[in-house]
Scaffold this motif. Sequence first.
Motif, short mmCIF file in Angstrom:
data_model
loop_
_atom_site.label_atom_id
_atom_site.label_comp_id
_atom_site.label_asym_id
_atom_site.label_seq_id
_atom_site.Cartn_x
_atom_site.Cartn_y
_atom_site.Cartn_z
N ALA A 171 -26.96 -11.10 21.20
CA ALA A 171 -25.75 -10.64 21.25
C ALA A 171 -25.86 -9.20 21.93
O ALA A 171 -24.63 -8.84 22.87
CB ALA A 171 -25.31 -10.36 19.96
N LEU A 172 -26.56 -8.37 21.63
CA LEU A 172 -26.69 -6.89 22.48
C LEU A 172 -26.79 -7.41 23.96
O LEU A 172 -26.43 -6.84 24.85
CB LEU A 172 -27.82 -6.20 21.81
N SER A 173 -27.64 -8.25 24.49
CA SER A 173 -27.65 -8.52 25.83
C SER A 173 -26.34 -8.93 26.31
O SER A 173 -25.90 -8.34 27.47
CB SER A 173 -28.81 -9.50 26.08
N ALA A 174 -25.85 -9.73 25.55
CA ALA A 174 -24.64 -10.30 25.99
C ALA A 174 -23.44 -9.55 26.07
O ALA A 174 -22.70 -9.16 27.03
CB ALA A 174 -24.05 -11.72 25.16
N VAL A 175 -23.21 -8.82 25.23
CA VAL A 175 -21.88 -7.94 25.06
C VAL A 175 -22.32 -6.64 25.87
O VAL A 175 -21.34 -5.97 26.48
CB VAL A 175 -21.80 -7.44 23.48
N LEU A 176 -23.35 -5.92 25.92
CA LEU A 176 -23.74 -4.56 26.30
C LEU A 176 -24.27 -4.84 27.67
O LEU A 176 -24.85 -3.93 28.19
CB LEU A 176 -24.52 -3.72 25.65
N HIS A 177 -24.49 -5.97 28.18
CA HIS A 177 -25.07 -6.10 29.50
C HIS A 177 -26.56 -5.64 29.69
O HIS A 177 -27.03 -4.96 30.52
CB HIS A 177 -24.10 -5.58 30.72
N LEU A 178 -27.40 -5.58 28.35
CA LEU A 178 -28.51 -5.13 28.41
C LEU A 178 -29.72 -6.24 28.85
O LEU A 178 -29.37 -7.46 28.64
CB LEU A 178 -29.04 -4.64 26.84
N ASP A 179 -30.73 -5.95 29.58
CA ASP A 179 -31.97 -6.76 29.83
C ASP A 179 -32.43 -6.67 28.54
O ASP A 179 -32.40 -6.35 27.45
CB ASP A 179 -32.79 -6.05 30.97
N LEU A 180 -33.28 -7.76 28.42
CA LEU A 180 -33.82 -8.55 27.19
C LEU A 180 -34.86 -7.36 26.68
O LEU A 180 -34.82 -7.41 25.33
CB LEU A 180 -34.69 -9.84 27.38
N VAL A 181 -35.46 -6.69 27.32
CA VAL A 181 -36.58 -5.69 26.88
C VAL A 181 -35.70 -4.45 26.15
O VAL A 181 -35.78 -4.17 25.21
CB VAL A 181 -37.46 -5.07 28.00
N THR A 182 -34.52 -4.03 26.86
CA THR A 182 -33.80 -3.12 26.31
C THR A 182 -33.02 -3.69 24.96
O THR A 182 -32.86 -2.90 24.23
CB THR A 182 -32.90 -2.49 27.34
N ALA A 183 -32.55 -4.93 25.12
CA ALA A 183 -31.67 -5.43 24.05
C ALA A 183 -32.96 -5.60 22.66
O ALA A 183 -32.55 -5.17 21.62
CB ALA A 183 -31.42 -6.99 24.13
N SER A 184 -34.18 -5.72 23.03
CA SER A 184 -35.27 -6.04 21.95
C SER A 184 -35.19 -4.50 21.39
O SER A 184 -35.42 -4.19 20.07
CB SER A 184 -36.36 -6.50 22.44
N ALA A 185 -35.18 -3.54 22.29
CA ALA A 185 -35.54 -2.18 21.77
C ALA A 185 -34.45 -1.61 20.71
O ALA A 185 -34.32 -1.03 19.88
CB ALA A 185 -35.71 -1.10 23.08
N THR A 186 -33.06 -1.89 21.32
CA THR A 186 -31.95 -1.43 20.51
C THR A 186 -31.93 -2.11 19.32
O THR A 186 -31.45 -1.70 18.03
CB THR A 186 -30.69 -1.82 21.40
N ALA A 187 -32.35 -3.62 19.13
CA ALA A 187 -32.39 -4.43 18.06
C ALA A 187 -33.39 -3.77 16.98
O ALA A 187 -33.03 -3.76 15.61
CB ALA A 187 -32.71 -5.76 18.29
N LYS A 188 -34.38 -3.23 17.55
CA LYS A 188 -35.48 -2.61 16.46
C LYS A 188 -34.59 -1.39 15.69
O LYS A 188 -34.97 -1.22 14.68
CB LYS A 188 -36.54 -2.09 17.14
N ILE A 189 -33.96 -0.58 16.51
CA ILE A 189 -33.14 0.54 15.82
C ILE A 189 -32.32 -0.10 14.82
O ILE A 189 -32.03 0.53 13.65
CB ILE A 189 -32.57 1.63 16.90
N VAL A 190 -31.70 -1.26 14.96
CA VAL A 190 -30.51 -1.79 14.24
C VAL A 190 -31.20 -2.05 12.82
O VAL A 190 -30.64 -1.98 11.85
CB VAL A 190 -29.83 -2.62 14.98
N ASN A 191 -32.39 -2.72 13.22
CA ASN A 191 -33.08 -3.54 12.01
C ASN A 191 -33.67 -2.43 11.23
O ASN A 191 -33.69 -2.43 9.79
CB ASN A 191 -34.44 -4.16 12.85
N VAL A 192 -33.93 -1.18 11.70
CA VAL A 192 -34.57 -0.06 10.81
C VAL A 192 -33.47 0.02 9.70
O VAL A 192 -33.64 0.41 8.61
CB VAL A 192 -34.96 1.07 11.53
N CYS A 193 -32.36 0.46 10.47
CA CYS A 193 -31.13 0.65 9.49
C CYS A 193 -30.82 -0.11 8.43
O CYS A 193 -30.66 -0.10 7.18
CB CYS A 193 -29.83 0.97 10.31
#
Length: 261
Positions: A171-193
């Motif tokens: 979803a992050l890759s699709a909505v924010l136009h993130l490459d999969l590496v950056t989407a994985s990185a962003t997802a980790k921060i969300v997961n911590v929360c």
Amino acid sequence: MPDISLTTLVVLCLAAAAAGWIDAVVGGGGLLLLPALLLGLPHVPAAHILGTNKAVAIVGTSGAAVTYARKAPVEVRTAVRIGLAALAGSMGGAFFAAGISSEVLRPVIMVVLLGVAAFVMLRPSFGTAADTDKGAVTRARTIAAIVLVGGGIGFYDGLFGPGTGTFLVLALSAVLHLDLVTASATAKIVNVCTNAGALVMFAYQGSVLWQLAALMAVFNLAGALFGARMALRKGSEFVRGVLLVVVFSLVAKLAFDQWTA
């Protein structure tokens, strides 16, 4: 701390390491860690299994998030906002969870995941630089990510749960136009929360096996750090391959749970 044999303890620690690696690369480490805990601790109440799982996972997720944040172009402020929305959404999902049958949800999620797999396979450029180089992300897309990705997937996490990390990456890759590496990185921060909120609740209820969690967390952290560094080094194509494996594994697990229920 329950009475656990040395063999079971070793297997649980190895499972924690593997789950940390999977979770750091593309999400979905719970596919391995939760079944391992359930099989290794058959007489432990489910709440303690879930609480211990969160205590282990948050350590690896935090380590992966820090590793990514140092080397990947992550917008930490946006990620935290999405994470807070996901935390609120997961609380809402948990509130309604008692009235929803997982037997009804599993087939729906399996169909969605198969659709996701088909989309990723038929669109090889998804999550690569060629697919994400579309200019600056608008304010509307950022708000959509906070409300829909954070709140929506957070709600799903509280309601049902399996594959949340994988859905976040997609979803992050699709909505924010993130490459999969950056989407994985962003997802980790969300997961911590989201993991932090769940862990606080489990800890308050006394549903965490802290000694076991501390030992497994060391292995989970090691796997997560290795996975994050490998994803950063190998890039989006590598993450895409792991993503497909995790998606099909999740479908298989949901199908098994449905047919044996």
